[in-house]
Design a protein around this motif. Structure first.
Motif, PDB file in Angstrom:
ATOM      1  N   ALA A   5       0.837  -1.202   0.000  1.00 56.28           N
ATOM      2  CA  ALA A   5       0.000   0.000   0.000  1.00 56.28           C
ATOM      3  C   ALA A   5       0.869   1.248   0.000  1.00 56.28           C
ATOM      4  CB  ALA A   5      -0.925  -0.008   1.215  1.00 56.28           C
ATOM      5  N   VAL A   6       1.943   1.198   0.782  1.00 52.98           N
ATOM      6  CA  VAL A   6       2.856   2.347   0.848  1.00 52.98           C
ATOM      7  C   VAL A   6       3.419   2.650  -0.532  1.00 52.98           C
ATOM      8  CG1 VAL A   6       5.117   3.095   1.677  1.00 52.98           C
ATOM      9  CG2 VAL A   6       3.534   1.972   3.232  1.00 52.98           C
ATOM     10  N   ILE A   9       0.847   4.169  -2.820  1.00 55.34           N
ATOM     11  CA  ILE A   9       0.644   5.605  -2.564  1.00 55.34           C
ATOM     12  C   ILE A   9       1.784   6.404  -3.159  1.00 55.34           C
ATOM     13  CG2 ILE A   9       0.495   7.396  -0.784  1.00 55.34           C
ATOM     14  CD1 ILE A   9      -0.675   5.337   1.095  1.00 55.34           C
ATOM     15  N   LYS A  10       3.007   5.929  -2.926  1.00 53.51           N
ATOM     16  CA  LYS A  10       4.157   6.683  -3.412  1.00 53.51           C
ATOM     17  C   LYS A  10       4.126   6.814  -4.928  1.00 53.51           C
ATOM     18  CE  LYS A  10       7.727   4.754  -1.128  1.00 53.51           C
ATOM     19  NZ  LYS A  10       9.161   4.606  -0.818  1.00 53.51           N
ATOM     20  N   LEU A  11       3.856   5.696  -5.591  1.00 57.64           N
ATOM     21  CA  LEU A  11       3.893   5.709  -7.056  1.00 57.64           C
ATOM     22  C   LEU A  11       2.824   6.630  -7.623  1.00 57.64           C
ATOM     23  CD1 LEU A  11       5.504   4.311  -9.292  1.00 57.64           C
ATOM     24  CD2 LEU A  11       3.630   2.699  -9.516  1.00 57.64           C
ATOM     25  N   SER A  13       1.248   9.094  -6.255  1.00 60.02           N
ATOM     26  CA  SER A  13       1.169  10.490  -5.826  1.00 60.02           C
ATOM     27  C   SER A  13       2.208  11.356  -6.536  1.00 60.02           C
ATOM     28  CB  SER A  13       1.315  10.590  -4.297  1.00 60.02           C
ATOM     29  OG  SER A  13       2.510   9.974  -3.876  1.00 60.02           O
ATOM     30  N   THR A  14       2.851  10.810  -7.571  1.00 55.78           N
ATOM     31  CA  THR A  14       3.716  11.663  -8.394  1.00 55.78           C
ATOM     32  C   THR A  14       3.181  11.629  -9.824  1.00 55.78           C
ATOM     33  OG1 THR A  14       5.196   9.838  -8.894  1.00 55.78           O
ATOM     34  CG2 THR A  14       5.753  11.179  -6.992  1.00 55.78           C
ATOM     35  N   THR A  77      14.160  10.493  -1.092  1.00 55.45           N
ATOM     36  CA  THR A  77      13.048   9.819  -0.406  1.00 55.45           C
ATOM     37  C   THR A  77      13.381   8.365  -0.115  1.00 55.45           C
ATOM     38  OG1 THR A  77      12.049   9.485  -2.572  1.00 55.45           O
ATOM     39  CG2 THR A  77      11.194  11.278  -1.254  1.00 55.45           C
ATOM     40  N   ALA A  80      14.189   8.357   3.392  1.00 56.00           N
ATOM     41  CA  ALA A  80      12.967   8.400   4.193  1.00 56.00           C
ATOM     42  C   ALA A  80      12.319   7.021   4.209  1.00 56.00           C
ATOM     43  CB  ALA A  80      12.011   9.446   3.621  1.00 56.00           C
ATOM     44  N   THR A  81      12.355   6.340   3.075  1.00 53.10           N
ATOM     45  CA  THR A  81      11.781   4.998   3.000  1.00 53.10           C
ATOM     46  C   THR A  81      12.522   4.034   3.917  1.00 53.10           C
ATOM     47  OG1 THR A  81      11.189   5.375   0.694  1.00 53.10           O
ATOM     48  CG2 THR A  81      11.238   3.093   1.435  1.00 53.10           C
ATOM     49  N   PHE A  82      13.858   4.071   3.857  1.00 57.25           N
ATOM     50  CA  PHE A  82      14.627   3.143   4.679  1.00 57.25           C
ATOM     51  C   PHE A  82      14.546   3.498   6.168  1.00 57.25           C
ATOM     52  CE2 PHE A  82      17.575   2.061   0.877  1.00 57.25           C
ATOM     53  CZ  PHE A  82      16.594   1.221   0.376  1.00 57.25           C
ATOM     54  N   ALA A  84      11.717   4.525   7.488  1.00 58.80           N
ATOM     55  CA  ALA A  84      10.416   3.976   7.862  1.00 58.80           C
ATOM     56  C   ALA A  84      10.439   2.458   7.845  1.00 58.80           C
ATOM     57  CB  ALA A  84       9.341   4.505   6.922  1.00 58.80           C
ATOM     58  N   VAL A  85      11.198   1.884   6.906  1.00 63.47           N
ATOM     59  CA  VAL A  85      11.260   0.433   6.767  1.00 63.47           C
ATOM     60  C   VAL A  85      12.736   0.025   6.675  1.00 63.47           C
ATOM     61  CG1 VAL A  85      10.438  -1.538   5.431  1.00 63.47           C
ATOM     62  CG2 VAL A  85       9.179   0.614   5.359  1.00 63.47           C
ATOM     63  N   PRO A  86      13.378  -0.208   7.832  1.00 65.10           N
ATOM     64  CA  PRO A  86      14.814  -0.491   7.789  1.00 65.10           C
ATOM     65  C   PRO A  86      15.146  -1.782   7.033  1.00 65.10           C
ATOM     66  CG  PRO A  86      14.086  -0.032  10.022  1.00 65.10           C
ATOM     67  CD  PRO A  86      12.859  -0.134   9.201  1.00 65.10           C
ATOM     68  N   ARG A  88      15.519  -3.130   4.102  1.00 69.35           N
ATOM     69  CA  ARG A  88      15.536  -2.534   2.767  1.00 69.35           C
ATOM     70  C   ARG A  88      15.015  -3.491   1.710  1.00 69.35           C
ATOM     71  NH1 ARG A  88      21.403   0.518   2.805  1.00 69.35           N
ATOM     72  NH2 ARG A  88      21.080   1.546   4.808  1.00 69.35           N
TER      73      ARG A  88
ATOM     74  N   LEU C  72       9.392   4.307  13.062  1.00 66.06           N
ATOM     75  CA  LEU C  72       8.939   5.704  13.191  1.00 66.06           C
ATOM     76  C   LEU C  72       8.214   5.945  14.508  1.00 66.06           C
ATOM     77  CD1 LEU C  72       7.719   6.652   9.602  1.00 66.06           C
ATOM     78  CD2 LEU C  72       9.995   6.764  10.598  1.00 66.06           C
ATOM     79  N   TRP C  83      14.271  15.877   1.413  1.00 61.69           N
ATOM     80  CA  TRP C  83      14.010  14.474   1.098  1.00 61.69           C
ATOM     81  C   TRP C  83      12.524  14.226   0.861  1.00 61.69           C
ATOM     82  CZ3 TRP C  83      17.556  11.540   5.103  1.00 61.69           C
ATOM     83  CH2 TRP C  83      18.885  11.722   4.713  1.00 61.69           C
ATOM     84  N   ASN C  87       7.016  16.630  -6.627  1.00 68.39           N
ATOM     85  CA  ASN C  87       5.679  16.622  -7.220  1.00 68.39           C
ATOM     86  C   ASN C  87       4.643  15.944  -6.343  1.00 68.39           C
ATOM     87  OD1 ASN C  87       6.375  18.013  -9.482  1.00 68.39           O
ATOM     88  ND2 ASN C  87       6.903  16.185 -10.652  1.00 68.39           N
ATOM     89  N   ARG C  88       5.048  15.586  -5.136  1.00 71.23           N
ATOM     90  CA  ARG C  88       4.097  14.930  -4.255  1.00 71.23           C
ATOM     91  C   ARG C  88       3.561  15.979  -3.285  1.00 71.23           C
ATOM     92  NH1 ARG C  88       7.207  10.184  -2.455  1.00 71.23           N
ATOM     93  NH2 ARG C  88       6.525   9.000  -4.239  1.00 71.23           N
ATOM     94  N   TRP C  96       2.132   8.223   3.024  1.00 76.75           N
ATOM     95  CA  TRP C  96       2.853   6.967   2.800  1.00 76.75           C
ATOM     96  C   TRP C  96       3.741   6.631   3.979  1.00 76.75           C
ATOM     97  CZ3 TRP C  96       8.051   6.205   2.759  1.00 76.75           C
ATOM     98  CH2 TRP C  96       8.902   7.254   2.376  1.00 76.75           C
ATOM     99  N   ASN C 101       4.248   2.555   8.730  1.00 81.02           N
ATOM    100  CA  ASN C 101       4.463   2.149  10.108  1.00 81.02           C
ATOM    101  C   ASN C 101       3.142   1.926  10.845  1.00 81.02           C
ATOM    102  OD1 ASN C 101       7.570   2.596  11.507  1.00 81.02           O
ATOM    103  ND2 ASN C 101       7.227   2.993   9.351  1.00 81.02           N
TER     104      ASN C 101
END
Ligand SMILES: Nc1ncnc2c1ncn2[C@@H]1O[C@H](COP(=O)(O)OP(=O)(O)OP(=O)(O)O)[C@@H](O)[C@H]1O
Ligand SMILES: [Mg+2]
Lengths: 252, 253, 303
Positions: A5-6, A9-11, A13-14, A77, A80-82, A84-86, A88, C72, C83, C87-88, C96, C101
């Protein structure tokens, strides 16, 4: 599941994935319409002919898939991703899955869209999908798109730079694989082991529909169509495994 | 600032980053290396000849196009284009200077690639007929620099118009390597359109009259002769540059 | 609590961080101070598991970052406000992060409110001013309501109002019992923000302790003396064991003595004094003095 889901959302939202998807679908289907409109008794429309532009869609989707990773590196980002989710590997696998599924869906839309619009334009042509060869040619497109996307994500992860990843993917897929054929004697033998040649073999093997010289070179493939798909899949996934191992080891 | 200074400035900018060096090295090493592989595999049935030695130059050309596009898009990406325009506010002249530097460099790389591929072929197969003794053969080898230079002009123009690296590289590569070929699939009208596409014309310039086992020696029904094809190709590339310069002058930097 | 144990990072031949060990206590704002290139950001990236230490380790509440489940919720970090995908939208960026988390969607609205970005939540982050980006970064750090917070140069480029806001914000977070580590290269900023300081230079620890202690220890107390009889007074002061410097304009700077002591000596020896003024070195001077040898890049002034 949450990771999927994350990444979704990321994909979404750009903007670039939307552009790529729109371009892949409209241009490929549009060109299929143009081809269908220009078929005649000399060059008759068939299922195979309606699919002859799908390579364009695949290339655009590969660019989209590579961008999904490289823009994360470019804008930071990925860190930021790593954070949130270490883990990888999990994060990157989730991204690959989302991109590949999307690519698969686009592949089907492109394939059936091209087929559908051709049928609409030339209702009298023999456009029935009634052999396994034809089914593979149309419905198989999604599989090829999905695996190409996996390959592109892997290259994007390894290279991290947009320009580098896009250039490597496109030059390799569009130029190197065909130029290799220029090497006398051994050229074709090498080509018979190149991944995109196999992807094409999967889609077009045994389909007599393409006009002479229009399709990929007729090679003596070591596998049948499904073997070719498995080979293409093995190379894409293999490269992804390497990319994940590298991403896990290096500094983010 | 006078034009000579601007050229010097652009030369410094180009050579003080790493990607042009990478691109040039890659273009030369792989193209000439592949020419060596091709030459080593020729035999009586597939004999080495001047056009065969040039079979891989297209690879070098697309790499150089990537380099040329990057020369502009990286300036937009890192904001250095603004410093450039602050130093030379009329915009057209610095961009022309950049185009000139990139095009000259591309021409040089093109010549190195062409003569390097030819030379390595001769070294590997000293008995093959590799003499440059017809105008067509000279055109095939020495003409490569011209084709590379205008390809770079086109790439710079697309870079200026698009400003984004990914988009510029994708547009250039997908067009040159895929669309030009796929267009031919459209029944009846496809081949007619193809005759007017730039890649066909630059190919015609290089290969007309040079048949070999890898090519028929130029398109038989091209609208122009080899030099006419080059002129047409150059005109389209320069046309794109003019449009790009006008756009760059008008929009916000 | 954050612990660094022998943390070392080498990039090729550069040693960016050299055997750092420190402990950051909860309930206080700890300043992480060092000149440019000292290794602050590198240390923070290693604490957060982004960069792999060459040797040593960093622990958060006894665990490495990678061992944290839903990190988090434990740690929030603002390393670089840029970071974010330009465009988001701000909201999508936080969404996201929240999703990853398992944080409820309403938390996104809450942190946006906290940092005052609710009105621009749907705008693309690429168009944000520096201050807005910084606020968005802080919103991301606060998302999981974490007990440990790391900020890398959070006031860089902010206006005075923004600086004040962040300062008070960090202090209130610490007052709630959280661990707050904030890096800076400005001692004056840290002097008013942080209760504790970890000072590093060229990757090595220079000092660790409370801010007031550090400032007292670091700030040299000296006295400026003017007198027509300096040639007589100077040796007398040196005899007493004080450090004496001849200033260019014909005055003396005495280190280690109070103005009372100097006055007494002068009086006892019949030396006339024209000026006797205690000097307090600025924080910046103190910092320069301490990190002087360990500054990575020296500016050549006036050459
Ligand atoms: N990825 C990297 N590759 C090579 N060297 C690096 C890398 N990251 C940091 N360094 C080097 O490590 C040293 C410490 O850098 P770091 O960014 O941690 O300093 P800093 O204290 O955060 O400085 P500043 O106050 O300027 O932000 C510098 O000499 C820097 O050049
Ligand atoms: Mg830093």
């Amino acid at each position: 599941m949450t990771l999927l889901a994350v990444e979704r959302i990321k994909l979404f939202s750009t903007r670039s994935p939307w552009w790529c998807m729109a371009l892949a679908v409209t241009l490929t289907v549009g060109m299929a319409a143009l081809i269908a409109a220009n078929t005649n008794d000399e060059f008759p429309l068939s299922v195979g002919v309606s699919q002859s532009f799908s390579n364009f869609g695949m290339i655009v989707i590969m660019v989209m898939a590579a961008l999904a990773v490289t823009t994360e590196y470019r804008f930071g980002t990925i860190r930021a991703t790593f954070l949130a989710v270490p883990g990888r590997v999990q994060a990157l696998i989730a991204k690959t899955v989302v991109v590949a599924v999307l690519a698969g869906v686009i592949g089907e839309v492109v394939a059936f869209g091209s087929w559908g619009i051709s049928t609409l334009i030339k209702p009298n042509a023999d456009m029935a999908i009634n052999s396994s060869v034809e089914w593979r040619n149309v419905a198989g497109t999604g599989l090829v798109f999905a695996l190409s996307a996996v390959l592109a994500v892997a290259v994007g992860t390894l290279v991290r730079q947009t320009a580098g990843a896009v250039a490597i993917l496109l030059v390799y897929a569009l130029l190197v694989e065909s130029l290799i054929g220029l090497i006398p004697k051994i050229g074709v033998n090498i080509q018979e082991w190149m991944p995109f040649m196999h992807a094409n073999n999967f889609l077009t093997a045994d389909s007599a529909a393409l006009p002479e010289g229009a399709g990929p070179p007729r090679l003596d493939f070591p596998f049948g169509p499904w073997g070719s798909l498995a080979y293409f899949a093995a190379i894409s996934v293999g490269l992804l495994v390497v990319a994940l191992a590298v991403a896990k080891k290096r500094d983010a | 600032m006078d034009q000579v200074t601007l050229l010097a400035v652009e030369r410094i900018k180009l050579f003080s980053t790493r990607s042009p060096w990478w691109c040039m090295a890659l273009a030369m090493v792989i193209t000439i290396g592949m020419a060596a592989v091709i030459a080593a595999n020729t035999d009586e049935r597939f004999p080495l000849s001047v056009p065969v030695s040039q079979g891989f130059t297209n690879f070098g050309m697309v790499v150089i196009m990537v380099m040329a596009a990057l020369a502009v898009t990286t300036e937009y990406r890192f904001g250095t284009i603004r410093s450039t325009f602050l130093a030379a506010p009329d915009r057209v002249r610095p961009l022309l200077a950049k185009t000139t530097v990139v095009a000259l460099l591309s021409a040089l790389v093109g010549e190195v690639i062409a003569f390097g591929s030819w030379g390595i072929g001769r070294l590997i197969k000293p008995d093959a007929d590799m003499a440059l003794n017809s105008a067509a053969e000279w055109r095939n080898v020495a003409g490569t620099g011209l084709v590379f230079a205008f390809a770079a002009v086109l790439a710079v123009a697309v870079g200026i118009l698009v400003r984004q690296t990914a988009a510029a590289v994708a547009i250039l590569l997908v067009y040159t390597m895929l669309l030009e070929n796929l267009i031919g699939i459209i029944p009846t009208i496809g081949p007619k359109i193809q005759r007017w596409l730039i890649g066909r014309n630059s190919d015609h310039f290089l290969t007309a009259g040079n048949e070999s086992f890898i090519s028929e020696g130029g398109g038989a029904d091209q609208p122009f002769g080899p030099w006419g094809s080059l002129a047409y190709y150059a005109a389209v590339c320069v046309g794109f540059l003019v449009v790009a310069l006008v756009v760059a002058k008008r929009r916000d930097a | 609590m954050i612990e660094a144990i022998g943390l070392t990072k080498r990039y090729g031949t550069t040693v960016a961080v050299d055997d750092l060990s420190f402990t950051i206590a909860p309930g206080r704002v700890t300043g992480f101070l060092g000149p440019n290139g000292a290794g602050k950001s590198t240390t923070m990236r290693m604490i957060l598991g982004l960069d792999r230490p060459t040797s040593g380790k960093a622990l958060i509440d006894g665990k490495s970052y990678a061992q944290l489940d839903r990190p988090l919720r434990t740690v929030g970090a603002l390393l670089d406000a840029k970071w974010v995908h330009p465009n988001r939208s701000a909201k999508a960026h936080l969404q996201w992060l929240a999703k990853s988390n398992g944080l409820p969607d309403r938390r996104v609205g809450e942190v946006l409110d906290m940092v005052g970005l609710t009105a621009v939540a749907k705008r693309r982050a690429g168009g944000f001013s520096l201050g807005m980006s910084q606020r968005l970064g802080i919103a991301g750090a606060l998302l999981g309501d974490p007990q440990v917070l790391l900020f890398d140069e959070p006031v860089n480029g902010l206006d005075p109002e923004g600086i004040l806001w962040i300062r008070q914000f960090m202090q209130s977070l610490a007052a709630e019992g959280r661990t707050v580590l904030v890096s800076s290269h400005l001692l004056s900023e840290m002097a008013v923000t942080a209760q504790d300081l970890v000072v590093i230079g060229k990757g090595k620890i220079i000092s660790q302790g409370s801010t007031t202690e550090f400032i007292e220890k670091a700030t040299e107390n000296s006295v400026l003396v003017r007198s027509p009889h300096l040639s007589k007074l100077g040796p007398l002061l040196v005899d007493k064991g004080y450090t004496v410097r001849n200033d260019d304009d014909g005055a003396l700077t005495v280190v280690g003595a109070t103005s009372d002591q100097i006055g007494d000596i002068a009086g006892a020896n019949g030396v006339v004094l024209h000026e006797l003024s205690p000097q307090r070195g600025s924080l910046e001077q103190a910092f320069m003095q301490l990190t002087g040898d360990s500054v990575e890049y020296h500016a050549e002034i006036g050459k």
